[in-house]
Design a protein around this motif. Sequence first.
Motif, short mmCIF file in Angstrom:
data_model
loop_
_atom_site.label_atom_id
_atom_site.label_comp_id
_atom_site.label_asym_id
_atom_site.label_seq_id
_atom_site.Cartn_x
_atom_site.Cartn_y
_atom_site.Cartn_z
N VAL A 113 0.78 -1.14 -0.03
CA VAL A 113 -0.06 0.09 0.20
C VAL A 113 0.92 1.49 -0.07
O VAL A 113 0.68 2.22 -0.80
N VAL A 114 1.90 1.41 0.84
CA VAL A 114 2.75 2.51 1.02
C VAL A 114 3.52 2.80 -0.03
O VAL A 114 3.77 3.86 -0.67
N PHE A 115 4.28 1.85 -0.39
CA PHE A 115 5.30 1.75 -1.67
C PHE A 115 4.86 1.60 -3.08
O PHE A 115 5.22 2.39 -3.82
N ASP A 116 4.04 0.73 -3.09
CA ASP A 116 3.57 0.27 -4.56
C ASP A 116 2.28 1.00 -5.19
O ASP A 116 2.35 1.25 -6.22
N VAL A 117 1.35 1.11 -3.92
CA VAL A 117 -0.05 1.57 -4.69
C VAL A 117 -0.01 3.27 -4.60
O VAL A 117 -0.13 3.98 -5.34
N ARG A 118 0.30 3.46 -3.26
CA ARG A 118 0.39 4.98 -2.85
C ARG A 118 1.62 5.75 -3.22
O ARG A 118 1.55 7.11 -3.49
N LYS A 119 2.66 5.15 -3.31
CA LYS A 119 3.95 5.83 -3.89
C LYS A 119 4.03 6.99 -2.81
O LYS A 119 4.48 8.12 -3.71
N GLU A 120 4.24 6.83 -1.46
CA GLU A 120 4.33 7.80 -0.97
C GLU A 120 5.59 8.75 -0.75
O GLU A 120 6.59 8.10 -0.74
N ASP A 121 5.58 10.22 -0.63
CA ASP A 121 6.77 10.85 -0.69
C ASP A 121 7.25 10.72 0.66
O ASP A 121 8.57 10.90 0.78
#
Length: 249
Positions: free
Chosen positions: A96-104
């Motif tokens: 979720v954090v790295f692949d879907v949302r790709k959070e800064d």
Amino acid sequence: MDKILNEFTGVIRRAVDDYNMIEEGDNIAVGVSGGKDSLLLLLALHHLQGYYPKHFDLEAITIELGFEGMDFTPVAELCRELDIPYTCLKTDIKEVVFDVRKEDNPCSLCAKMRRGALNDAIRQRGINKLALGHHFDDAVETFMLSLLFEGRLSCFRPVTYLDRSGVTQIRPMIYAGELKISNLAQELQLPVVENPCPQDKGSKRYEIKQLLKTMSAQYPDMKSKIFGAMQRLPLPGWETVDGRQPRGK
């Protein structure tokens, strides 16, 4: 193992007593990330459980984030040897954090999702206290993070009651330094699970850790003085139960 843990457990007990972290009949879960801090905390609380005047139950919970290569089997084996109930919950937080949302700023969302998963697990098990592995150096770093990046004097509290979950967070290692923890974890050959998170050395906290390391080379007692200043203010929540000034590392 118990003989090696005696001195360290004494440091843990000092913090527990200063802040009344453990009450009779508590059901305490240790949030075990697989790192040296949480594993050593688990061992120390298990050791303390054997002679502490207030009876408490102990178990361990891991929130598995979904990174490849993180094998918690040795942690489960350690818990079996100690007869500590262990739960490892698989999640899709990494995806979720790295692949879907790709959070800064992935650390913030990751921490929020971890807390949510942990709180859900705790509520299901009727646990009333959660022991976290934050130590002396973490407290100093958090204080400096708040000062330098937010312009305020703040830090996590030794004891924090969470209204929404009804769970109390305790941090029994606030008097224990990171170097002592690292050395003891190696001596005890704890089954540390390495963290492959790409942000592990790219966060603001890592910057502060490196800054403090550089400054401590010239001023060796700097962190102790910062911690002492936090005690003498005192920061909210850092008052001891009997009004004495807390004692640092």
